[in-house]
Design a protein around this motif. Structure first.
Motif, PDB file in Angstrom:
ATOM      1  N   ALA A   1      -1.793   0.493  -4.931  1.00 55.88           N
ATOM      2  CA  ALA A   1       0.215  -0.037  -4.816  1.00 55.88           C
ATOM      3  C   ALA A   1       0.170   0.075  -3.742  1.00 55.88           C
ATOM      4  CB  ALA A   1       0.431  -0.812  -5.706  1.00 55.88           C
TER       5      ALA A   1
ATOM      6  N   ILE B   1       4.493  -5.313  -2.470  1.00 56.90           N
ATOM      7  CA  ILE B   1       4.105  -5.459  -1.436  1.00 56.90           C
ATOM      8  C   ILE B   1       2.334  -5.826  -1.466  1.00 56.90           C
ATOM      9  CG2 ILE B   1       3.187  -6.002   1.443  1.00 56.90           C
ATOM     10  CD1 ILE B   1       6.889  -5.686   0.638  1.00 56.90           C
ATOM     11  N   GLU B   2       1.432  -5.455  -1.952  1.00 59.63           N
ATOM     12  CA  GLU B   2       0.077  -5.443  -2.461  1.00 59.63           C
ATOM     13  C   GLU B   2      -0.527  -5.133  -3.313  1.00 59.63           C
ATOM     14  OE1 GLU B   2      -1.652  -6.213   1.344  1.00 59.63           O
ATOM     15  OE2 GLU B   2      -3.329  -7.032   0.814  1.00 59.63           O
ATOM     16  N   TYR B   3      -1.429  -5.183  -4.180  1.00 58.93           N
ATOM     17  CA  TYR B   3      -2.186  -4.278  -5.056  1.00 58.93           C
ATOM     18  C   TYR B   3      -3.685  -4.662  -5.287  1.00 58.93           C
ATOM     19  CZ  TYR B   3      -3.097  -2.409 -10.071  1.00 58.93           C
ATOM     20  OH  TYR B   3      -3.612  -1.878 -10.644  1.00 58.93           O
ATOM     21  N   ASN B   4      -4.331  -4.027  -4.763  1.00 60.40           N
ATOM     22  CA  ASN B   4      -5.585  -4.776  -4.926  1.00 60.40           C
ATOM     23  C   ASN B   4      -6.694  -4.109  -4.593  1.00 60.40           C
ATOM     24  OD1 ASN B   4      -8.370  -6.227  -4.839  1.00 60.40           O
ATOM     25  ND2 ASN B   4      -7.109  -7.620  -2.535  1.00 60.40           N
TER      26      ASN B   4
ATOM     27  N   ILE C   1      -8.031  -2.540  -0.256  1.00 57.99           N
ATOM     28  CA  ILE C   1      -6.162  -2.857   0.317  1.00 57.99           C
ATOM     29  C   ILE C   1      -6.469  -1.853   1.777  1.00 57.99           C
ATOM     30  CG2 ILE C   1      -5.603  -1.096  -0.808  1.00 57.99           C
ATOM     31  CD1 ILE C   1      -3.393  -2.649  -1.492  1.00 57.99           C
TER      32      ILE C   1
ATOM     33  N   PRO D   1      -6.446  -5.496   4.448  1.00 61.06           N
ATOM     34  CA  PRO D   1      -4.763  -5.563   3.538  1.00 61.06           C
ATOM     35  C   PRO D   1      -4.768  -7.129   3.927  1.00 61.06           C
ATOM     36  CG  PRO D   1      -4.251  -4.361   5.759  1.00 61.06           C
ATOM     37  CD  PRO D   1      -5.957  -4.137   5.492  1.00 61.06           C
ATOM     38  N   GLU D   2      -3.906  -7.520   2.534  1.00 59.50           N
ATOM     39  CA  GLU D   2      -3.605  -9.528   3.072  1.00 59.50           C
ATOM     40  C   GLU D   2      -2.156  -9.359   4.288  1.00 59.50           C
ATOM     41  OE1 GLU D   2      -3.565 -10.444  -0.913  1.00 59.50           O
ATOM     42  OE2 GLU D   2      -5.444 -10.990  -0.708  1.00 59.50           O
ATOM     43  N   LYS D   3      -1.400  -8.799   3.755  1.00 58.95           N
ATOM     44  CA  LYS D   3      -0.145  -8.160   4.752  1.00 58.95           C
ATOM     45  C   LYS D   3       0.477  -7.610   5.793  1.00 58.95           C
ATOM     46  CE  LYS D   3       1.872 -11.135   0.866  1.00 58.95           C
ATOM     47  NZ  LYS D   3       1.611 -10.587  -0.309  1.00 58.95           N
TER      48      LYS D   3
ATOM     49  N   THR E   1       1.630  -4.746   4.705  1.00 63.78           N
ATOM     50  CA  THR E   1       0.461  -3.163   4.270  1.00 63.78           C
ATOM     51  C   THR E   1      -0.386  -2.380   5.445  1.00 63.78           C
ATOM     52  OG1 THR E   1       0.423  -4.706   2.777  1.00 63.78           O
ATOM     53  CG2 THR E   1      -1.053  -2.828   2.422  1.00 63.78           C
TER      54      THR E   1
END
Ligand SMILES: Nc1ncnc2c1ncn2[C@@H]1O[C@H](COP(=O)(O)OP(=O)(O)OP(=O)(O)O)[C@@H](O)[C@H]1O
Ligand SMILES: [Mg+2]
Lengths: 287, 251
Positions: free
Chosen positions: B217, B225-228, B233, B237-239, B242
């Motif tokens: 996370a 912001i992002e959790y994967n 991640i 990363p999607e963001k 991140t």
């Protein structure tokens, strides 16, 4: 540039020398006076001191009752002072709301108590314990009166010791499921013990030579032998010294020196022990 | 996959300072979840809310839910001591309790009512074996725990934590005070522990997160912001934030 640097490095040295001389003069004076007093009393005392004097009753010219009286006062007051002071310190540091009014009031009272002249404490003890509560002039009244002087000292020492316990221990122990009381019992009190011990010894040193506070509360000149109950009066070293000087200035002077020597050695030893305990404690502490 | 801890709309304030903002997060059983993010963003605070250690901080206020096996640990009828038994924590600062090595490990079980000497001996031995400390200390169990090296102290802290059989172990930067060899030992422990415990690991060391964790996370100023899955991640990363953090662009 170079000159400036030189100046800068020379100046502090001169100042330092001036300062140290200014500080050395009073120190020399103080130590000189101390040595003079000590040697006067000890030389006088050594002439009079012997085992016979210590173990002979006052009735036969000794000081036995006075030694026992001082011993009982010191031990009894300490035993009573410990639980009260520790409880107060624990309340102040652990339970009372931080920065709250109660804490401020209690702390202020303790400070004021510590600053009271001992004759005033003695007067209060006389009015309250001796007369109002009816304990009479007795060992018990003496204990209770001296408690007023000792509790602030031991409470402060205990509080300081508790406040020095690192916060991390609390976190770690709480995380294992310790309650506040578990932490106090298993961690805070054990590692505060040396601090508490030096506090109680300091308290004993403070009252070992105390005269005014027990003058009207614990001592009578006619007290003989060892008191059978705490409701009987006693004679202490300080009180007997006072009596000896007061009643027979000329003849009994050697006895007065003997009493003063014993009193002084008790006080000095207690202070020294307190200092050693504290020093040892600071040096050894490594958490 | 079962979530053992679920955070629902979790908010934490220190006085007026809103440090955790509406956190929703699930931690999976017997997995290692890493929490990464810049200094001061609320990672330690997040861990401390999960066993109510935050309650030691006087000005802290918590709202929302921390569900442990679907029970909100902040419910008034929940026993905080039992919560802390099941959800243990290891801190960044290796803090032995001021007692012997033996008592450090035996303290927790004693608090929870075990007083039989042989049972305690057994627990101490097993806990120390599990953290690989037994052979190093078996002959000096009565020594002060402060005589141990930092790395040993941290393994002792882990032994102390597992002595009361927790299900979840929270770890707040457990290796950041240690030398590389001691750090590796602790990382290896985490991997071994995966069969028995759920581990939630706060770390500043992104490589460590990559090496040991299953999930990661990324938290930034109080927000997730992002959790994967960790692989995901770190690789894609999607963001943007991140990615920037992973590459060391934002701190
Ligand atoms: N007891 C407290 N009172 C007030 N503010 C606090 C307290 N503890 C932490 N904070 C603040 O809350 C924020 C989050 O702190 P926290 O310790 O959770 O951060 P962190 O992510 O663990 O940081 P680090 O990586 O440096 O350990 C920080 O801004 C911090 O200054
Ligand atoms: Mg932190």
């Amino acid at each position: 540039m170079v000159e400036n640097m030189l100046k800068a490095s020379v100046n502090p040295c001169i100042k330092f020398d001036m300062k140290s001389t200014i500080f050395i003069i009073p120190i020399v004076i103080v130590i000189g006076v101390l040595v003079y007093i000590l040697s006067l009393i000890i030389l006088g005392g050594l002439k009079a001191l012997n085992l016979d004097l210590l173990f002979t009753s006052i009735m036969y010219g000794g000081i036995f009752e006075a030694i026992i009286g001082t011993f009982l006062l010191l031990v009894g007051t300490s035993i009573l002072a410990l639980p009260i002071s520790i409880a107060t310190a624990i309340y102040l540091t652990e339970y009372a709301p931080k920065g709250g009014k109660t804490v401020k009031i209690i702390e202020q009272s303790i400070d004021n108590l510590a600053g009271l002249p001992s004759i005033v404490v003695g007067l209060f003890g006389y009015e309250f314990f001796v007369k109002m509560l009816g304990f009479g002039v007795s060992l018990l009244s003496g204990w209770l009166t001296l408690l007023i002087m000792v509790i602030p000292i031991v409470t402060k020492a205990t509080k300081e010791a508790i406040l020095m316990v690192p916060e991390e221990f609390r976190k770690v122990a709480s995380a294992l499921g310790a309650t506040k009381w578990d932490i106090i019992r298993d961690i805070i009190l054990p590692i505060s013990m040396p601090g508490i011990a030096s506090g109680i010894i300091l308290g004993m040193a403070r009252i070992s030579g105390e005269t005014a506070a027990i003058l009207f509360t614990a001592c009578t000149l006619t007290a003989r032998g060892i008191p059978a109950t705490p409701l009987e009066p006693i004679i202490s070293l300080s009180y007997y010294l006072f009596v000896v000087i007061f009643t027979s200035p000329g003849s009994a002077y050697t006895k007065a020196y003997a009493l003063a020597t014993i009193l002084m050695s008790i006080t000095v030893s207690l202070y020294s022990i307190a200092i050693v305990v504290r020093f040892h404690y600071r040096k050894r502490k490594r958490w | 996959m079962d979530a053992i801890i679920k955070l629902k709309n979790l908010n934490v304030w220190y006085g007026e300072n809103h440090v955790l903002k509406n956190i929703n997060l699930e931690f999976y059983e017997k997995k290692i979840t890493a929490i990464v993010g810049p200094s001061g963003c609320g990672k330690s605070t997040l861990l401390k809310t999960m066993n109510r250690l935050i309650e030691l901080t006087e000005n802290a206020k918590v709202s929302g839910e921390v569900l442990y096996r679907d029970i909100n640990i902040y419910d008034p009828d929940v026993n905080v001591i039992e919560v802390r038994r099941r959800i243990g924590i290891v801190f960044q600062k290796t803090t032995p309790l001021p007692m012997s090595i033996y008592d450090n490990v035996a303290y927790g079980p004693r608090l929870h009512g075990i007083s039989d000497k042989r049972t305690l001996d057994e627990i101490v031995k097993n806990s120390l074996i599990k953290v690989g400390l037994w052979d190093e200390v078996r002959h000096r169990l009565k020594d002060s725990a402060f005589n141990l090296s930092l790395g040993q102290q941290q393994r002792l802290a882990i032994a102390r934590t597992i002595s009361i059989n927790p299900e979840v172990i929270l770890m707040d930067e457990p290796t950041s005070a240690l030398d590389p060899v001691s750090s590796m030992k602790i990382e290896n422990l985490m991997k071994e522990f995966k069969n028995d415990y759920t581990i939630i690991l706060v770390t500043h060391n992104l490589n460590q997160a990559k090496r040991v964790s299953d999930f990661t996370a990324f938290i930034y100023y109080g927000e997730i912001i992002e959790y994967n899955i960790t692989d995901k991640i770190f690789r894609e990363p999607e963001k943007k934030l991140t990615m920037q953090y992973m590459r060391g662009i934002v701190f």
